[in-house]
Scaffold this motif. Structure first.
Motif, short mmCIF file in Angstrom:
data_model
loop_
_atom_site.label_atom_id
_atom_site.label_comp_id
_atom_site.label_asym_id
_atom_site.label_seq_id
_atom_site.Cartn_x
_atom_site.Cartn_y
_atom_site.Cartn_z
N LEU A 115 -15.19 -50.90 132.74
CA LEU A 115 -14.13 -50.37 131.89
C LEU A 115 -12.98 -49.79 132.72
CD1 LEU A 115 -16.32 -48.72 129.13
CD2 LEU A 115 -14.81 -50.68 128.85
N HIS A 116 -13.29 -49.22 133.87
CA HIS A 116 -12.24 -48.71 134.75
C HIS A 116 -11.36 -49.86 135.22
CE1 HIS A 116 -10.47 -47.12 138.50
NE2 HIS A 116 -10.51 -45.95 137.88
N GLU A 117 -11.96 -50.97 135.58
CA GLU A 117 -11.19 -52.13 136.02
C GLU A 117 -10.34 -52.70 134.88
OE1 GLU A 117 -10.01 -55.10 138.93
OE2 GLU A 117 -10.71 -53.01 138.93
N ALA A 118 -10.90 -52.72 133.67
CA ALA A 118 -10.13 -53.20 132.52
C ALA A 118 -8.93 -52.31 132.27
CB ALA A 118 -11.03 -53.26 131.28
N HIS A 119 -9.11 -51.01 132.43
CA HIS A 119 -8.00 -50.08 132.27
C HIS A 119 -6.95 -50.30 133.34
CE1 HIS A 119 -5.85 -46.22 132.57
NE2 HIS A 119 -6.12 -46.07 131.30
N ARG A 120 -7.37 -50.56 134.56
CA ARG A 120 -6.45 -50.74 135.68
C ARG A 120 -5.65 -52.03 135.56
NH1 ARG A 120 -5.89 -53.23 140.45
NH2 ARG A 120 -7.79 -54.46 140.15
N THR A 121 -6.32 -53.10 135.16
CA THR A 121 -5.69 -54.42 135.16
C THR A 121 -5.07 -54.81 133.82
OG1 THR A 121 -7.75 -55.54 134.53
CG2 THR A 121 -7.33 -55.22 136.89
N GLY A 122 -5.50 -54.15 132.74
CA GLY A 122 -5.04 -54.55 131.42
C GLY A 122 -5.69 -55.81 130.91
N ALA A 170 -17.78 -45.20 125.10
CA ALA A 170 -17.71 -45.51 126.53
C ALA A 170 -16.28 -45.73 126.98
CB ALA A 170 -18.56 -46.74 126.84
N ASP A 171 -15.46 -46.28 126.10
CA ASP A 171 -14.07 -46.62 126.41
C ASP A 171 -13.14 -45.44 126.10
OD1 ASP A 171 -11.86 -48.15 127.11
OD2 ASP A 171 -11.68 -49.06 125.13
N ASN A 172 -13.60 -44.23 126.39
CA ASN A 172 -12.80 -43.01 126.20
C ASN A 172 -12.21 -42.90 124.80
OD1 ASN A 172 -11.78 -40.54 127.14
ND2 ASN A 172 -9.82 -41.45 127.71
N GLY A 173 -13.03 -43.24 123.80
CA GLY A 173 -12.58 -43.12 122.42
C GLY A 173 -11.47 -44.09 122.06
N SER A 174 -11.39 -45.22 122.77
CA SER A 174 -10.33 -46.21 122.53
C SER A 174 -8.95 -45.57 122.60
CB SER A 174 -10.52 -46.90 121.17
OG SER A 174 -11.76 -47.53 121.08
N SER A 175 -8.76 -44.70 123.58
CA SER A 175 -7.49 -43.98 123.69
C SER A 175 -6.46 -44.81 124.46
CB SER A 175 -7.70 -42.64 124.39
OG SER A 175 -8.26 -42.83 125.68
N GLY A 176 -5.19 -44.56 124.15
CA GLY A 176 -4.12 -45.26 124.83
C GLY A 176 -2.99 -44.34 125.23
N ILE A 194 -1.50 -43.62 119.91
CA ILE A 194 -1.55 -45.05 120.18
C ILE A 194 -2.95 -45.35 120.68
CG2 ILE A 194 -0.47 -46.99 121.33
CD1 ILE A 194 1.39 -45.27 119.50
N VAL A 195 -3.74 -45.95 119.83
CA VAL A 195 -5.11 -46.31 120.22
C VAL A 195 -5.09 -47.70 120.83
CG1 VAL A 195 -6.30 -44.79 118.61
CG2 VAL A 195 -5.56 -47.02 117.84
N ASP A 196 -5.98 -47.91 121.77
CA ASP A 196 -6.04 -49.18 122.47
C ASP A 196 -7.48 -49.41 122.87
OD1 ASP A 196 -4.99 -51.54 123.50
OD2 ASP A 196 -4.40 -50.65 125.41
N SER A 197 -7.88 -50.65 122.97
CA SER A 197 -9.27 -50.95 123.31
C SER A 197 -9.33 -51.86 124.51
CB SER A 197 -9.99 -51.60 122.12
OG SER A 197 -11.34 -51.86 122.45
N ARG A 198 -10.14 -51.46 125.49
CA ARG A 198 -10.41 -52.32 126.62
C ARG A 198 -11.48 -53.35 126.28
NH1 ARG A 198 -7.14 -48.26 126.75
NH2 ARG A 198 -8.97 -46.98 126.38
N ILE A 199 -12.00 -53.30 125.05
CA ILE A 199 -12.96 -54.28 124.56
C ILE A 199 -12.21 -55.41 123.88
CG2 ILE A 199 -14.99 -54.66 123.12
CD1 ILE A 199 -15.42 -52.70 125.48
N ALA A 200 -12.47 -56.63 124.28
CA ALA A 200 -11.71 -57.78 123.79
C ALA A 200 -11.78 -57.90 122.27
CB ALA A 200 -12.22 -59.07 124.44
N GLY A 201 -10.62 -58.09 121.65
CA GLY A 201 -10.55 -58.35 120.22
C GLY A 201 -10.94 -57.18 119.35
N TRP A 202 -10.94 -55.97 119.89
CA TRP A 202 -11.38 -54.80 119.13
C TRP A 202 -12.77 -55.01 118.54
CZ3 TRP A 202 -9.73 -49.84 118.43
CH2 TRP A 202 -8.46 -49.50 118.90
#
Length: 270
Positions: A22-29, A165-171, A148-156
């Motif tokens: 998840l850290h890598e997904a946050h870093r790379t988008g 795990a994804d910090n509450g889908s925070s953005g 602004i909520v955002d998800s590092r999980i594909a397709g929400w």
């Protein structure tokens, strides 16, 4: 936290593996598949451990923690995910944008927006069990907010474990700039309207947030106190959505109006 799984002790190897992903997904988008299959029996304790691991990493990298967001405050969303209580995530200073700011939608993966009440504290909430009166005494003022909520999980494609795990889908978040004391507003009956270019896209009221935004704040204070990380003076608390989320696409203008608190807005570029 009373009677839930937040305080469990999960295996470090599993926590590190999921946190790294998840850290890598946050870093790379670049979004990743759901992580819930990593946790047997929908282990929420492990999901919070992942969140804590990445929070510690971000702080070590220089990000400044400024508060918390509360999620899953809607009864309908709780039923959808099969849960009976909210969740939370950590807010950082680099997630804050000025009222009326222009956001780059390309800096998010799949952003959505929701309107809510923000509380700003001027006293610690470290009493263990808290009452609404404790929260009122500890609150300096309230503000209208856009999260602004955002998800590092594909397709929400998320379940409770994924969003925790994804910090509450925070953005990101945007705060209004006119502080309102709690004595001057009835947060239970306040009405929220979220408009896009003047057209209403979401509506709600204070009772749609766990019955009252202050009830959500009490839950957070109790939960964080049980975890040994109580709310502190200066913390911002996003108490939870007052209405359904709406998509956030390029070249949009969104404005939230909450009776008694005023307006807050955001724009998106190309």
């Amino acid at each position: 936290m009373r009677g839930n799984r937040v305080t469990g002790q999960p295996a470090d190897a599993l926590i590190n593996r999921v946190a790294d992903r998840l850290h890598e997904a946050h870093r790379t988008g670049v979004a990743v598949p759901p992580v819930r299959d990593e946790f047997p029996d929908a282990d929420v304790a492990s999901a919070y451990a992942v969140q804590r691991r990445n929070t510690e990493r971000w702080v070590a990298e220089g990000r400044r923690r400024v508060g918390y967001k509360i999620g899953l405050t809607s009864a309908a969303v709780q039923r959808q995910l099969g849960v009976s209580e909210p969740d939370f995530g950590t807010l950082f200073a680099d997630m804050a944008f000025a009222d009326g700011a222009e956001l780059d939608p390309g800096s998010f993966i799949a952003p959505r927006a929701e309107a809510e009440v923000a509380l700003v504290l001027d006293r610690d909430l470290d009493l263990g069990r808290h009452t609404v009166a404790d929260v009122i005494r500890a609150t300096a003022f309230a503000l209208p907010a856009l999260e602004i909520v955002d998800s590092r999980i594909a397709g929400w494609d998320i379940a409770l474990v994924d969003t925790v795990a994804d910090n509450g889908s925070s953005g990101a978040f945007v705060l209004g700039t006119v502080p309102v004391p709690l004595t001057a507003v009835d947060l239970r009956s306040c009405a929220m309207t979220l408009t896009r270019h003047g057209e209403t896209v979401s509506e709600g009221k204070g009772t749609d947030c766990l019955g009252h935004p202050l009830t959500a704040a009490v839950w957070l204070a109790d939960t964080l106190g049980a975890l040994g990380t109580p709310l502190r003076a200066g913390d911002i608390v996003l108490t939870g959505a007052l209405g359904p989320m709406t998509g956030l696409d390029p070249l949009q203008s969104l404005t939230a109006h909450i009776t008694g608190l005023g307006r807050v807005s955001v724009r998106t570029g190309k």
